[in-house]
Design an enzyme around this catalytic site. Structure first.
Site, mmCIF file in Angstrom:
data_model
loop_
_atom_site.group_PDB
_atom_site.id
_atom_site.type_symbol
_atom_site.label_atom_id
_atom_site.label_comp_id
_atom_site.label_asym_id
_atom_site.label_seq_id
_atom_site.Cartn_x
_atom_site.Cartn_y
_atom_site.Cartn_z
ATOM 1 C CB SER A 224 -0.820 -0.052 1.290
ATOM 2 O OG SER A 224 -1.708 -1.107 1.280
ATOM 3 C CB SER B 2 2.439 7.135 -3.014
ATOM 4 O OG SER B 2 3.831 7.366 -2.510
ATOM 5 C CB THR B 3 6.669 3.457 -3.264
ATOM 6 O OG1 THR B 3 6.881 4.762 -2.603
ATOM 7 C CG2 THR B 3 7.903 3.142 -4.059
ATOM 8 C CG ASP C 212 4.216 -2.665 1.440
ATOM 9 O OD1 ASP C 212 3.647 -3.070 2.579
ATOM 10 O OD2 ASP C 212 3.680 -1.516 0.911
ATOM 11 C CG ASP D 70 6.171 5.071 6.543
ATOM 12 O OD1 ASP D 70 5.709 5.717 5.722
ATOM 13 O OD2 ASP D 70 5.512 4.310 7.309
ATOM 14 N N GLY E 259 3.412 2.031 8.084
ATOM 15 C CA GLY E 259 2.141 2.345 8.654
ATOM 16 C C GLY E 259 1.963 3.643 8.496
ATOM 17 C CD GLU F 220 1.558 -1.717 4.237
ATOM 18 O OE1 GLU F 220 1.986 -1.466 5.266
ATOM 19 O OE2 GLU F 220 1.506 -1.027 3.317
HETATM 20 O O1 DER Z 1 1.656 2.400 4.954
HETATM 21 C C1 DER Z 1 2.804 1.851 4.557
HETATM 22 O O2 DER Z 1 3.434 1.187 5.460
HETATM 23 C C2 DER Z 1 3.243 2.147 3.343
HETATM 24 O O3 DER Z 1 3.816 1.150 2.779
HETATM 25 C C3 DER Z 1 3.672 3.418 3.298
HETATM 26 O O4 DER Z 1 4.248 4.000 4.469
HETATM 27 C C4 DER Z 1 4.851 3.699 2.205
HETATM 28 O O5 DER Z 1 4.237 4.930 1.593
HETATM 29 P P1 DER Z 1 4.695 5.512 0.498
HETATM 30 O O6 DER Z 1 5.314 4.528 -0.663
HETATM 31 O O7 DER Z 1 3.587 6.316 -0.115
HETATM 32 O O8 DER Z 1 5.922 6.391 1.071
#
Ligand code: DER
Length: 234
Positions: A30, A32-33, A84, A87, A98, A106
């Site tokens: 989850s 944006s990446t 995935d 942060d 998270g 996740e």
């Molecule tokens: O919620 C999560 O763990 C996501 O993987 C996230 O924190 C990473 O988000 P991003 O790819 O938008 O930086």
């Protein structure tokens, strides 16, 4: 922007390196990446026959809107690879996750995978967790118990948080509510020397549903650097 380019390069490289037509089931994270990872998958028709397992409503929509085959982790408990975001990632491949409040599903889908691959832009690369990511460790908690967790964070941990806050929603009145119907507490510890021990201590507190510390789980992390290259950490 350099950040978006970094996300895209890391995601594309990871998909190219880790997803093959022989795979049966792939976990989709989850954030944006991971959107770029799905974008890359959609450019490779030979990956169309794979079942894709989501880690949130957002991830589920990505799979559905991409016209990819959707599967659930209880239907497909053996996942070939899960990709995935994160942060923050330290030099031992421990991660804070998270930021998007999706860490429970996740972690389930990451653990069910033979290989767990992290993709991130250069901002996430760190020497110790808590140095680059200053928004705290996301802790998913059962709503009725959140005050108790706040108190236990103050009184029962060997490493006391500097502060802990209930994550409030922006486009909705009140707290953020996760896909599992829970709240999130962000606990700020500063630089975390021993994330595995901290994870264990927090997980034991009554009312904690899941902790956004992923320790000793990832096989590799891809970082899209500001200069347009991709570095990896294994
Ligand atoms: O919620 C999560 O763990 C996501 O993987 C996230 O924190 C990473 O988000 P991003 O790819 O938008 O930086």
């Amino acid at each position: 922007s350099a950040v978006e380019t970094g996300k895209k390069l890391a995601a594309y490289q990871a998909v190219n390196d880790y997803i093959t037509p022989e795979h049966k089931v792939v976990g989709i994270g989850s954030g944006s990446t991971v959107v770029y990872a799905v974008e890359r998958i959609l450019q490779r028709p030979e990956l169309k026959n794979i079942v894709y397992v989501p880690t949130s409503f957002q991830s589920k929509l990505l799979i559905i809107e991409g016209g990819l085959t959707l599967g659930s982790v209880d239907q497909f408990p053996e996942i070939d690879v899960t990709i995935d975001g994160a942060d923050e990632v330290d030099e031992q491949l421990n991660a804070i996750k998270g930021g998007g409040a999706c860490q429970f599903q996740e972690k389930v889908v990451a653990e069910a995978a033979k290989k767990f691959v992290i993709i991130a832009d250069y901002r996430k690369k760190s020497t110790k967790l808590g140095i680059e990511w200053t928004k705290g460790v996301p802790i998913e908690v059962v709503p009725m118990a959140y005050k108790g967790v706040m108190k236990s964070l103050e009184t029962k941990l060997s490493l006391k948080p500097q502060k802990s806050t209930l994550r409030m929603a922006v486009n909705k009145a009140g707290p953020v509510v996760t896909d599992n119907g829970n709240f999130v507490i962000d606990a700020h510890f500063g630089a975390i020397e021993d994330p595995t021990s901290l994870l264990k201590e927090i997980k034991l507190l009554t009312g904690v549903y899941e902790v956004g510390l992923f320790c000793n789980m990832a096989e590799i992390a891809y970082f899209g650097e500001a200069d347009g290259t991709v570095s990896t950490l294994k």
